[in-house]
Design a protein around this motif. Sequence first.
Motif, PDB file in Angstrom:
ATOM      1  N   LYS A 103       0.837  -1.203   0.000  1.00  0.00           N
ATOM      2  CA  LYS A 103       0.000   0.000   0.000  1.00  0.00           C
ATOM      3  C   LYS A 103       0.872   1.255   0.000  1.00  0.00           C
ATOM      4  CE  LYS A 103      -2.471   0.608   3.699  1.00  0.00           C
ATOM      5  NZ  LYS A 103      -3.527   0.527   4.748  1.00  0.00           N
ATOM      6  N   ALA A 104       1.939   1.260   0.794  1.00  0.00           N
ATOM      7  CA  ALA A 104       2.842   2.404   0.859  1.00  0.00           C
ATOM      8  C   ALA A 104       3.603   2.582  -0.460  1.00  0.00           C
ATOM      9  CB  ALA A 104       3.826   2.218   2.014  1.00  0.00           C
ATOM     10  N   THR A 105       4.013   1.466  -1.036  1.00  0.00           N
ATOM     11  CA  THR A 105       4.713   1.515  -2.322  1.00  0.00           C
ATOM     12  C   THR A 105       3.819   2.113  -3.396  1.00  0.00           C
ATOM     13  OG1 THR A 105       6.010  -0.435  -1.705  1.00  0.00           O
ATOM     14  CG2 THR A 105       5.960   0.143  -4.029  1.00  0.00           C
ATOM     15  N   GLU A 106       2.566   1.691  -3.417  1.00  0.00           N
ATOM     16  CA  GLU A 106       1.603   2.213  -4.393  1.00  0.00           C
ATOM     17  C   GLU A 106       1.357   3.705  -4.171  1.00  0.00           C
ATOM     18  OE1 GLU A 106      -0.818   2.599  -7.479  1.00  0.00           O
ATOM     19  OE2 GLU A 106       0.142   0.672  -7.018  1.00  0.00           O
ATOM     20  N   ALA A 107       1.300   4.121  -2.925  1.00  0.00           N
ATOM     21  CA  ALA A 107       1.070   5.543  -2.625  1.00  0.00           C
ATOM     22  C   ALA A 107       2.217   6.404  -3.156  1.00  0.00           C
ATOM     23  CB  ALA A 107       0.911   5.741  -1.124  1.00  0.00           C
ATOM     24  N   GLY A 108       3.449   5.943  -2.954  1.00  0.00           N
ATOM     25  CA  GLY A 108       4.590   6.676  -3.485  1.00  0.00           C
ATOM     26  C   GLY A 108       4.615   6.683  -4.999  1.00  0.00           C
ATOM     27  N   ALA A 109       4.297   5.535  -5.592  1.00  0.00           N
ATOM     28  CA  ALA A 109       4.310   5.415  -7.050  1.00  0.00           C
ATOM     29  C   ALA A 109       3.244   6.293  -7.704  1.00  0.00           C
ATOM     30  CB  ALA A 109       4.096   3.961  -7.447  1.00  0.00           C
ATOM     31  N   LYS A 110       2.134   6.479  -7.030  1.00  0.00           N
ATOM     32  CA  LYS A 110       1.070   7.340  -7.557  1.00  0.00           C
ATOM     33  C   LYS A 110       1.573   8.772  -7.704  1.00  0.00           C
ATOM     34  CE  LYS A 110      -3.769   8.592  -6.778  1.00  0.00           C
ATOM     35  NZ  LYS A 110      -4.956   8.424  -5.878  1.00  0.00           N
ATOM     36  N   VAL A 111       2.345   9.236  -6.724  1.00  0.00           N
ATOM     37  CA  VAL A 111       2.927  10.579  -6.807  1.00  0.00           C
ATOM     38  C   VAL A 111       3.946  10.643  -7.943  1.00  0.00           C
ATOM     39  CG1 VAL A 111       4.289  12.322  -5.599  1.00  0.00           C
ATOM     40  CG2 VAL A 111       2.553  11.013  -4.352  1.00  0.00           C
ATOM     41  N   LEU A 112       4.784   9.619  -8.052  1.00  0.00           N
ATOM     42  CA  LEU A 112       5.778   9.565  -9.122  1.00  0.00           C
ATOM     43  C   LEU A 112       5.099   9.674 -10.484  1.00  0.00           C
ATOM     44  CD1 LEU A 112       8.787   7.098  -9.144  1.00  0.00           C
ATOM     45  CD2 LEU A 112       7.578   7.672 -11.237  1.00  0.00           C
ATOM     46  N   GLN A 113       4.031   8.912 -10.674  1.00  0.00           N
ATOM     47  CA  GLN A 113       3.291   8.957 -11.938  1.00  0.00           C
ATOM     48  C   GLN A 113       2.680  10.324 -12.195  1.00  0.00           C
ATOM     49  OE1 GLN A 113       0.809   5.376 -11.132  1.00  0.00           O
ATOM     50  NE2 GLN A 113       1.264   4.852 -13.254  1.00  0.00           N
ATOM     51  N   GLU A 114       2.165  10.921 -11.150  1.00  0.00           N
ATOM     52  CA  GLU A 114       1.491  12.222 -11.277  1.00  0.00           C
ATOM     53  C   GLU A 114       2.452  13.300 -11.769  1.00  0.00           C
ATOM     54  OE1 GLU A 114      -0.497  15.573  -8.302  1.00  0.00           O
ATOM     55  OE2 GLU A 114      -0.222  13.514  -7.598  1.00  0.00           O
ATOM     56  N   TYR A 115       3.701  13.252 -11.297  1.00  0.00           N
ATOM     57  CA  TYR A 115       4.664  14.299 -11.617  1.00  0.00           C
ATOM     58  C   TYR A 115       5.552  13.973 -12.807  1.00  0.00           C
ATOM     59  CZ  TYR A 115       3.702  17.115  -7.474  1.00  0.00           C
ATOM     60  OH  TYR A 115       3.107  17.927  -6.539  1.00  0.00           O
ATOM     61  N   PHE A 116       5.635  12.712 -13.208  1.00  0.00           N
ATOM     62  CA  PHE A 116       6.561  12.316 -14.269  1.00  0.00           C
ATOM     63  C   PHE A 116       6.257  13.066 -15.565  1.00  0.00           C
ATOM     64  CE2 PHE A 116       8.170   9.517 -17.653  1.00  0.00           C
ATOM     65  CZ  PHE A 116       9.496   9.422 -17.247  1.00  0.00           C
ATOM     66  N   ASN A 117       7.304  13.671 -16.126  1.00  0.00           N
ATOM     67  CA  ASN A 117       7.198  14.489 -17.339  1.00  0.00           C
ATOM     68  C   ASN A 117       6.321  15.720 -17.153  1.00  0.00           C
ATOM     69  OD1 ASN A 117       8.952  13.518 -19.288  1.00  0.00           O
ATOM     70  ND2 ASN A 117       7.536  11.927 -19.977  1.00  0.00           N
ATOM     71  N   GLY A 118       6.114  16.106 -15.903  1.00  0.00           N
ATOM     72  CA  GLY A 118       5.341  17.298 -15.607  1.00  0.00           C
ATOM     73  C   GLY A 118       6.229  18.436 -15.137  1.00  0.00           C
ATOM     74  N   THR A 119       5.641  19.380 -14.437  1.00  0.00           N
ATOM     75  CA  THR A 119       6.370  20.532 -13.913  1.00  0.00           C
ATOM     76  C   THR A 119       6.506  20.405 -12.404  1.00  0.00           C
ATOM     77  OG1 THR A 119       5.480  21.931 -15.681  1.00  0.00           O
ATOM     78  CG2 THR A 119       6.391  23.048 -13.746  1.00  0.00           C
TER      79      THR A 119
ATOM     80  N   ILE B 103       4.153   7.936   1.473  1.00  0.00           N
ATOM     81  CA  ILE B 103       4.605   6.626   1.967  1.00  0.00           C
ATOM     82  C   ILE B 103       4.572   6.585   3.489  1.00  0.00           C
ATOM     83  CG2 ILE B 103       6.630   5.121   2.173  1.00  0.00           C
ATOM     84  CD1 ILE B 103       7.385   6.150  -0.714  1.00  0.00           C
ATOM     85  N   ILE B 104       5.148   7.610   4.105  1.00  0.00           N
ATOM     86  CA  ILE B 104       5.210   7.644   5.570  1.00  0.00           C
ATOM     87  C   ILE B 104       3.805   7.733   6.174  1.00  0.00           C
ATOM     88  CG2 ILE B 104       5.975   9.011   7.553  1.00  0.00           C
ATOM     89  CD1 ILE B 104       8.534   9.623   5.962  1.00  0.00           C
ATOM     90  N   ASP B 105       2.902   8.451   5.541  1.00  0.00           N
ATOM     91  CA  ASP B 105       1.518   8.531   6.033  1.00  0.00           C
ATOM     92  C   ASP B 105       0.869   7.154   6.095  1.00  0.00           C
ATOM     93  OD1 ASP B 105       1.583  11.236   6.432  1.00  0.00           O
ATOM     94  OD2 ASP B 105       0.460  11.763   4.617  1.00  0.00           O
ATOM     95  N   VAL B 106       1.101   6.345   5.073  1.00  0.00           N
ATOM     96  CA  VAL B 106       0.537   4.989   5.054  1.00  0.00           C
ATOM     97  C   VAL B 106       1.122   4.152   6.187  1.00  0.00           C
ATOM     98  CG1 VAL B 106       0.421   2.824   3.761  1.00  0.00           C
ATOM     99  CG2 VAL B 106      -0.017   4.991   2.593  1.00  0.00           C
ATOM    100  N   ILE B 107       2.436   4.186   6.318  1.00  0.00           N
ATOM    101  CA  ILE B 107       3.102   3.390   7.358  1.00  0.00           C
ATOM    102  C   ILE B 107       2.666   3.840   8.752  1.00  0.00           C
ATOM    103  CG2 ILE B 107       5.324   2.770   8.389  1.00  0.00           C
ATOM    104  CD1 ILE B 107       6.519   3.183   5.520  1.00  0.00           C
ATOM    105  N   ARG B 108       2.670   5.144   8.975  1.00  0.00           N
ATOM    106  CA  ARG B 108       2.269   5.679  10.273  1.00  0.00           C
ATOM    107  C   ARG B 108       0.804   5.365  10.583  1.00  0.00           C
ATOM    108  NH1 ARG B 108       6.707   5.908  12.388  1.00  0.00           N
ATOM    109  NH2 ARG B 108       7.986   7.784  12.624  1.00  0.00           N
ATOM    110  N   GLY B 109      -0.017   5.300   9.553  1.00  0.00           N
ATOM    111  CA  GLY B 109      -1.428   4.974   9.773  1.00  0.00           C
ATOM    112  C   GLY B 109      -1.626   3.575  10.312  1.00  0.00           C
ATOM    113  N   ASP B 110      -0.786   2.635   9.855  1.00  0.00           N
ATOM    114  CA  ASP B 110      -0.898   1.240  10.317  1.00  0.00           C
ATOM    115  C   ASP B 110       0.023   0.933  11.493  1.00  0.00           C
ATOM    116  OD1 ASP B 110      -2.780   0.772   8.360  1.00  0.00           O
ATOM    117  OD2 ASP B 110      -1.398  -0.255   6.996  1.00  0.00           O
TER     118      ASP B 110
END
Length: 257
Positions: free
Chosen positions: A8-24, A48-55
Amino acid sequence: MLKTTLLKATEAGAKVLQEYFNGTFTISHKSTVNDLVTEADKKAEAAIIDVIRGDYPDHFILSEEAGSLETASTIKWIIDPIDGTVNFAHGIPLCCVSIGVEQDGEMILGAVYNPIMNELFFAQKGFGATLNDKKISVSSKPHLANACLVTGFAYKYENSNTNPLATLQSFVQQGLPVRRLGSAAIDLCWVACGRFDGFWEHHLNPWDSAAGYLIVQEAGGKVTDFKGNAYSPYQPHILATNGHIHQGMLEAINNIQ
């Protein structure tokens, strides 16, 4: 539960990576002009840390940007929110989220996710390694002479007696193909799935290799320091191979130093 939180944490980080990739996004510098940190690194880390801290609010966290968030817990999360930040900043799709989970000093879980290429590598100690849920294994190539290698270089080598260019030259002069992808976590995972036969690097931080080295081991590979000792992500040198070419690479590396 740890595995669920890790993914879940990995996916959360990857979502941000995808959102910003090739962006500004904003880019700043750390130790050198090419040692970058981006707005996306910081936001991915926070997600990522939010997910880990939540659990697990009491778990120890070691992360590239946030540093060491120490607790008394015997479980430590070792996080690189974007491994391959220079690639990411230049729109090169060789970048990933890397998270390792250590318990009582032993790595027990690792996940490396490159969402741009849709490749999720995962390992649990004693249960093997997978790429997108399919079991992977290192190559069976028996001889160094036929190997395809990968390496990386630090942004600075101040106060260091290592000579990474001489080591590279040694392998190149043997006629070996050597690649440089710009992400140690991906380098390790590509050894684990047999794309490369060996990887070495002179200077890594714990978050660069914590997940990837477990993935290599669980895929049947061998990971040591440059003296052939059991690997620890808390020392800088790493050699990861399919096992067959390990001794040959160790000899080549140590003949330089």
